[in-house]
Design an enzyme around this catalytic site. Structure first.
Site, mmCIF file in Angstrom:
data_model
loop_
_atom_site.group_PDB
_atom_site.id
_atom_site.type_symbol
_atom_site.label_atom_id
_atom_site.label_comp_id
_atom_site.label_asym_id
_atom_site.label_seq_id
_atom_site.Cartn_x
_atom_site.Cartn_y
_atom_site.Cartn_z
ATOM 1 N N LYS A 42 0.796 -1.223 0.000
ATOM 2 C CA LYS A 42 0.000 0.000 0.000
ATOM 3 C C LYS A 42 0.829 1.275 0.000
ATOM 4 O O LYS A 42 0.277 2.374 -0.119
ATOM 5 C CB LYS A 42 -0.958 -0.021 1.186
ATOM 6 N N SER A 263 -2.587 -12.535 4.608
ATOM 7 C CA SER A 263 -3.191 -12.483 3.262
ATOM 8 C C SER A 263 -2.251 -13.117 2.241
ATOM 9 O O SER A 263 -2.700 -13.697 1.245
ATOM 10 C CB SER A 263 -3.553 -11.053 2.859
HETATM 11 N N1 PMP Z 1 -3.248 -7.862 1.889
HETATM 12 C C1 PMP Z 1 -3.051 -6.939 2.840
HETATM 13 C C2 PMP Z 1 -2.200 -7.286 4.018
HETATM 14 C C3 PMP Z 1 -3.671 -5.686 2.745
HETATM 15 O O1 PMP Z 1 -3.500 -4.767 3.710
HETATM 16 C C4 PMP Z 1 -4.493 -5.431 1.623
HETATM 17 C C5 PMP Z 1 -5.189 -4.097 1.532
HETATM 18 N N2 PMP Z 1 -6.328 -4.026 2.356
HETATM 19 C C6 PMP Z 1 -4.675 -6.414 0.664
HETATM 20 C C7 PMP Z 1 -4.019 -7.620 0.815
HETATM 21 C C8 PMP Z 1 -5.620 -6.263 -0.509
HETATM 22 O O2 PMP Z 1 -5.287 -5.233 -1.348
HETATM 23 P P1 PMP Z 1 -6.430 -4.459 -2.175
HETATM 24 O O3 PMP Z 1 -7.034 -3.470 -1.231
HETATM 25 O O4 PMP Z 1 -5.675 -3.804 -3.273
HETATM 26 O O5 PMP Z 1 -7.431 -5.437 -2.636
#
Ligand code: PMP
Length: 303
Positions: A42, A263
């Site tokens: 991010k 994630s």
């Molecule tokens: N993994 C993590 C650890 C995140 O913080 C995020 C963002 N919320 C994502 C995946 C997913 O990214 P996106 O918001 O671009 O779908």
């Protein structure tokens, strides 16, 4: 490498050919986004959103930035706004990891909490309400701003393609706001329409039609269909249980010395599952958005 500003460290992260056994003699490559200076994917978005706001005249030297976030966007935004000395208020549902909240504050941002039960929708409502009371404020609103997928379309996706040693059979990524998945999938499919785009969610997210409920995998999972999904062909949606994501986090740490967040664990579990249904010798690309360190209090290393 000699640098002058932390922002110069954003992007150009390594793509790792994972040294793991994959079904069907296939290969999994992971973009290691934890090597951005704020520790996650991010940072790209934070820098892009502020630059976009400046260019469109929505942000000036006195603007207050307000954003609802699960955490990593907050850190990325705080990094970007600090470089411009902008006041920053991040609206975070209480349940999200303490490590991320401490880092946002360390970078100078203010945090406003919303009740966990209200989810990200509660944080969105609160950010909009705050913006209505603070003059010269700007909410980038990652959940619907086209600059979100654009950030990845223009940076992450070309980097992946430049480093890949073979055509990409499938691209696998989790969705929170959906920006990463939509931006990268659109770019890769424009280059090669045979590349499959596979989106990953935790149990408790709604993409596969399952009932919405709480989950422990952090950063992915949606409460509404991301508007960016209109612009991309989704070939498959894989739903991964928290424990399967955490098992992959433990596997990569113990056996390969790589510290990934939950994630990322879900993205790897999904990639391995997908490999069983792809032709032999397929090349799967996925994203590891952040590292284990910001989830130690969430006990991802304990069964
Ligand atoms: N993994 C993590 C650890 C995140 O913080 C995020 C963002 N919320 C994502 C995946 C997913 O990214 P996106 O918001 O671009 O779908």
């Amino acid at each position: 490498m000699l640098i002058q500003h932390v922002q110069e460290l954003i992007g150009h992260t390594p793509l790792m050919a994972l040294p793991i056994e994959v079904p069907n003699h296939s290969h999994i490559y992971a973009k290691l986004e934890m090597f951005n200076p704020g520790g996650s994917i991010k940072d790209r978005l934070g820098a892009y959103l502020i630059e976009d706001g400046l260019q469109r005249g929505r942000v000036n030297a006195k603007t207050t930035i307000i954003e609802p976030t699960a955490g990593n966007t907050g850190i990325g935004l705080a990094l970007a706004t600090q470089a411009h000395h902008l006041r920053t208020i991040l609206v975070v549902p209480e349940k999200f990891s303490m490590e991320k909240q401490v880092l946002m504050q360390a970078l100078g941002a203010e945090i406003v909490h919303t009740p966990s039960e209200e989810g990200i929708k509660g944080a969105i409502r609160k950010a909009e309400a705050l913006a209505a009371t603070i003059s010269n404020s700007y909410v980038p609103m990652q959940f619907k701003n086209p600059a979100n997928p654009a950030a990845y379309y223009h940076t992450l996706a070309p980097e992946i393609l430049a480093d890949m040693p073979a055509p990409i059979t499938a691209f696998v990524a989790g969705a929170g706001s959906g920006g990463t998945f939509a931006g990268v999938a659109a770019y890769l499919q424009a280059q090669d329409s045979a590349t499959k785009a596979v989106v990953v969610e935790p149990e408790g997210s709604i993409l596969n039609g399952g009932p919405a409920h709480a989950h422990r995998t952090e950063g992915i999972g949606v409460e509404f269909i991301p508007p960016f999904f209109d612009q991309v062909r989704i070939d498959q949606t894989l739903t991964i249980a928290d424990n399967d994501a955490f098992a992959q986090v433990r596997h990569l740490a113990r056996d390969h010395g790589l510290l990934i967040g939950s994630s990322s664990g879900a993205a790897l579990a999904a990639s391995l599952q997908l490999a069983t249904n792809l032709p032999a010798n397929s090349h799967i690309v996925t994203i590891f958005p952040d590292s284990s360190e910001r989830y130690l209090s969430q006990k991802i290393y304990t069964k």
